[in-house]
Design an enzyme around this catalytic site. Structure first.
Site, PDB file in Angstrom:
ATOM      1  N   ASP A 151      -9.602 -10.504   4.123  1.00 10.62           N
ATOM      2  CA  ASP A 151      -8.166 -10.758   4.221  1.00 10.62           C
ATOM      3  C   ASP A 151      -7.431  -9.668   4.999  1.00 10.62           C
ATOM      4  O   ASP A 151      -6.201  -9.634   4.996  1.00 10.62           O
ATOM      5  CB  ASP A 151      -7.554 -10.849   2.813  1.00 10.62           C
ATOM      6  CG  ASP A 151      -8.102 -12.031   2.028  1.00 10.62           C
ATOM      7  OD1 ASP A 151      -8.371 -13.075   2.640  1.00 10.62           O
ATOM      8  OD2 ASP A 151      -8.269 -11.887   0.810  1.00 10.62           O
ATOM      9  N   CYS A 167      18.051  22.739   3.607  1.00 16.26           N
ATOM     10  CA  CYS A 167      16.871  23.550   3.919  1.00 16.26           C
ATOM     11  C   CYS A 167      15.743  22.659   4.427  1.00 16.26           C
ATOM     12  O   CYS A 167      15.091  22.971   5.435  1.00 16.26           O
ATOM     13  CB  CYS A 167      16.399  24.303   2.676  1.00 16.26           C
ATOM     14  SG  CYS A 167      17.556  25.496   2.023  1.00 16.26           S
ATOM     15  N   ASP A 173      -4.355 -15.073  -1.770  1.00 16.87           N
ATOM     16  CA  ASP A 173      -5.641 -15.661  -1.423  1.00 16.87           C
ATOM     17  C   ASP A 173      -6.229 -16.222  -2.718  1.00 16.87           C
ATOM     18  O   ASP A 173      -6.018 -15.646  -3.789  1.00 16.87           O
ATOM     19  CB  ASP A 173      -6.556 -14.585  -0.836  1.00 16.87           C
ATOM     20  CG  ASP A 173      -7.973 -15.077  -0.662  1.00 16.87           C
ATOM     21  OD1 ASP A 173      -8.169 -16.105  -0.006  1.00 16.87           O
ATOM     22  OD2 ASP A 173      -8.880 -14.430  -1.224  1.00 16.87           O
ATOM     23  N   CYS A 187      17.450  23.306  -1.026  1.00 22.22           N
ATOM     24  CA  CYS A 187      18.344  22.144  -0.991  1.00 22.22           C
ATOM     25  C   CYS A 187      17.947  21.241   0.162  1.00 22.22           C
ATOM     26  O   CYS A 187      17.056  21.556   0.953  1.00 22.22           O
ATOM     27  CB  CYS A 187      19.803  22.578  -0.846  1.00 22.22           C
ATOM     28  SG  CYS A 187      20.187  23.298   0.760  1.00 22.22           S
ATOM     29  N   ASP A 221      -8.283  -9.833  -1.287  1.00 17.80           N
ATOM     30  CA  ASP A 221      -9.363  -8.987  -1.800  1.00 17.80           C
ATOM     31  C   ASP A 221      -9.645  -7.793  -0.912  1.00 17.80           C
ATOM     32  O   ASP A 221     -10.525  -6.987  -1.207  1.00 17.80           O
ATOM     33  CB  ASP A 221     -10.636  -9.802  -2.031  1.00 17.80           C
ATOM     34  CG  ASP A 221     -11.145 -10.459  -0.749  1.00 17.80           C
ATOM     35  OD1 ASP A 221     -10.743 -10.022   0.349  1.00 17.80           O
ATOM     36  OD2 ASP A 221     -11.962 -11.389  -0.845  1.00 17.80           O
TER      37      ASP A 221
END
Length: 733
Positions: A627, A19, A430, A16, A623
């Site tokens: 960039d 835990c 871009d 759970c 790209d």
């Protein structure tokens, strides 16, 4: 920091959210461990540490009651089949042993004649004794998993879900056992057995965990499907002949043969042969890709009808396929910002439930009809309040969502991007290589009257064959092949080129590079420029005879994407280094109204910062090469790759294909995943908020309605199964 090591462990006994939180605290509080992230859905812990051994890190978890082991490459992606099989076996055992008790006890309640027959034939005490034997086996055999984890956690004052179940089951079993063997302790009027409740609770919770484990196994299907693309063996040139070699034994530099229809085992470069390969697993594009000597191959792709021999350039963890799988796994193990709310709730949830259960018992001891009534309500509260659904709500959706995205060529390198992308209000692009193909093409041309087009283009193409300028390459691709000799070649930077072609003086370049340009050709050149094309003029023997329009074509998928984004109310911006007129023409053709033109590569960062100043959540699509600063600065950076640009460090999301519809898919999957997470959290919270008061008997004074422990166990199991199953709907997104 230097010296730090990152390792992933498989952690056992996590059932759970409490835990998972406890495992994380045990790790982060241990000396030498810098950070830890625990994923309940995959049952793994990603640990960063230094100055320790892997065994010492694993021992930290083992001492906390959660045995751990380092994940190797195969174990990391394999489903936990053994644990699921064991759960299935224990569920069947519990069901088979519990069924006679349910029939014996519950049938008697429903049909008084059956009860009378049982009492007349074997007697009540014998009936209760049979129930005791069967349910004791259930509690301490298949149900031992709850006791083995829950009771130590309770004794160490770290209660969690197993502790809640253990208390509830032992309370029902213990009360029934006292009623059978020492009824005087409780008082004859309070003596009653609830063996069937203890058995059904164990059976239903085991069933819920089994169904949950099966469903959780499906959340990692995308990773397993990726790794299944890697063939187990490869045909390698060894000792003068071809031999089948295990995948793990391959090395860089091996010469490997790929037969028609076979999968490429590792990355490499073609040395011999020609064929077409299906790279859809990588790019999502169905069209086969031609491969010949010198071309690159990616492991996992499928060969067509030709045979190839290639030299391995990357094996093991270094292949594109392995790196994709690692990217997805890292994203699947990430914690989204929304998870912090869940963590805060879970930190006090279990102690609060214990307090509510104790208070419920005390209140009904004072105001209720009997000790039995008080006990039943307390047990129901403990059973109904399992935080499993809360703990699974987010990680299961992340696992399925990122896996589904990977199948479609969208790699979320950072889990947080999965949440942020759905909140994006501005998407900036871009231009070159992102919205456009990144390769100039000759798209328009006008030849002066009285001149043969094929002859003029042949002269121009021959001269351009000596230039490596991108515009020259575009013209050369469109010109007819000739054997014209070129002499006296000269290039004037920024203006054009000149030379003698087949005995004629030829010049190609800007209008400034020409002599006198006829008005008709100059006007046509201005039209080309207004359409976003670069106008290039050609002169033969001192006469301007042609104007050519060269442009970087817009990707076919760009306009539909822009229209879709606008339909969602998302603002779009184009950033370009081209002149204003060219940029505006491209933007207008796409429907983008906001343009930042004439921006140098280093200036993109400032533009991205300015776009974020209004408080908008900004996604930047580039790209992934020049960039990088803008990708890193944006709230979400999406790098448009070519199928092998997986390790673009600056991006949050990597698109394995240049097709822009992947941007739309990334946003759609992000939105769908967040929608599922919100649904899961709502129902998990609503389930507890609504049913804990019912289990505590809040409705009993008004309606006489009381939630039995058996129904509570069924509802609890159903809530966890619902959350995981709801997340699995993303596989169809």
């Amino acid at each position: 920091m230097s010296g730090e090591v990152q390792t992933k462990f498989r952690v056992s006994n996590m059932t759970c959210a409490s835990c998972a939180a406890r495992v994380e605290r045990a790790l982060t509080n241990a000396p030498g461990i810098a950070s830890a992230s625990v994923n309940l859905a995959s049952e793994t812990a990603h640990v960063t540490w230094r100055g320790l051994s892997e065994e010492q890190v694993a021992q930290v978890l083992t001492k906390a009651g959660y045995p751990a082991q380092v994940l190797d490459d195969s174990a990391q992606r394999a489903p936990a089949n053994d644990a699921t099989s064991q759960l299935k076996r224990d569920t069947w055992i519990a069901a088979i042993l519990t069924l006679p008790v349910v029939l014996l006890e519950m049938t008697g309640h429903a049909f008084p004649a059956v009860r009378q027959w049982v009492e007349a034939s074997i007697g009540q005490e014998a009936s209760w004794t049979i129930q005791f034997v069967l349910i004791t086996a259930v509690v301490f055999w298949p149900g031992r998993r709850f006791l083995a984890i829950g009771l130590p956690a309770l004794f160490h004052r770290r209660p969690e879900m197993n502790a809640l179940v253990s208390i509830g089951v032992l309370a029902a079993w213990g009360y029934s056992t006292l009623s059978l063997f020492a009824p005087g302790v409780l008082g004859e009027s309070s003596a009653a057995v609830y063996f069937e409740a203890a058995g059904v609770i164990v059976t239903l919770i085991l069933l819920g965990r089994y169904l949950e484990a099966r469903a959780k196994g499906q959340t990692g299907a995308a990773i397993r499907a990726l790794m299944a693309l890697r063939p187990p063996t490869a045909r390698v040139w060894r000792d003068g002949g071809w031999a089948d070699v295990a995948h793990d034994a391959l090395s860089v530099g091996d010469r490997i043969q790929v037969l028609p229809g076979a999968q490429v085992p590792v990355d490499g470069i073609v040395a011999e042969g020609q064929s077409y390969l299906d790279e859809s697993m990588l790019t999502g594009e169905a069209a086969a890709v031609a491969k010949a000597s010198g071309d690159s191959l990616v492991g996992g792709t499928v060969n067509g009808t030709g045979a190839l021999v290639f030299e391995a350039t990357a094996v093991g963890h270094d292949t594109v396929l392995a790196r994709i799988a690692q990217v997805v796994e890292d994203a699947q193990g990430a914690k989204l910002p929304i998870q912090s709310l869940v963590d805060r709730v879970i930190a006090w949830f279990v102690p609060a439930v214990l307090a509510i259960a104790a208070l419920t018992v005390l209140i009904w001891l004072v105001a209720g009809p009997s000790l039995t009534f008080a006990l039943v309500t307390g047990v129901s509260v403990l059973i109904i309040a399992c935080p499993c659904a809360l703990g699974l709500a987010t990680p299961t959706a992340i696992m399925v969502g990122t896996g589904r995205a990977a199948e479609q060529g969208v790699l979320f390198r950072k889990g947080s991007a999965l949440q942020q992308l759905s909140q994006a209000s501005v998407v900036a692009f871009d231009k070159t290589g992102t919205l456009t193909l990144g390769q100039p093409e000759l798209v328009s041309k006008t030849i002066a009257e009285g001149h043969d087009e094929a002859h003029i283009m042949g002269l121009i193409g021959a001269l351009e064959s000596l230039s490596e300028h991108p515009l020259s390459k575009a013209i050369r691709r469109a010109a007819p092949d000739t054997d014209h000799a070129v002499t006296g070649f000269n290039a004037d930077t920024g203006l054009g080129i000149s030379g003698t072609v087949a005995g004629r003086a030829v010049r190609v370049g800007s209008a400034r590079f020409m002599g006198e340009v006829p008005e008709a050709l100059r006007a046509k050149g201005e039209v080309f420029a207004a359409q976003g094309q670069t106008a290039v003029y050609a002169e033969v023997d001192g006469e301007t005879v042609a104007v050519l329009g060269i442009a970087d074509p817009v990707k076919p998928s760009a306009k539909p994407l822009i229209e879709a984004l606008h339909g969602q109310g998302i603002r779009t911006v184009m950033i370009s280094g081209d002149a204003e007129a060219t940029s505006q023409a491209v933007a207008q053709s796409l429907g983008i109204t906001e343009v930042r033109a004439g921006v140098l590569p280093e200036g993109k960062l400032q533009v991205v910062r300015s776009l974020r100043q209004d408080g908008d959540v900004l996604a930047f699509v580039g790209d992934g090469i020049n960039d990088a600063p803008a990708l890193a600065e944006a709230d979400i950076g999406l790098a448009v790759g070519t199928g092998t640009d997986v390790a673009i460090e600056a991006a949050d999301v990597v698109l394995s294909s240049g097709d822009l519809d992947r941007v739309g898919r990334a946003i759609e999957i992000s939105a769908a995943t967040m929608r599922i997470i919100r649904q899961n959290l709502f129902w998990a919270f609503a389930y507890n908020v609504a049913l804990i008061p019912v289990a505590a008997g809040l409705l009993y004074p008004f309606t006489g309605m009381l939630l039995s422990p058996m129904l509570a166990a069924g509802a609890m199991a159903l809530s966890s199964f619902f959350v995981v199953s709801n997340a699995l709907r993303l596989r169809g997104a």
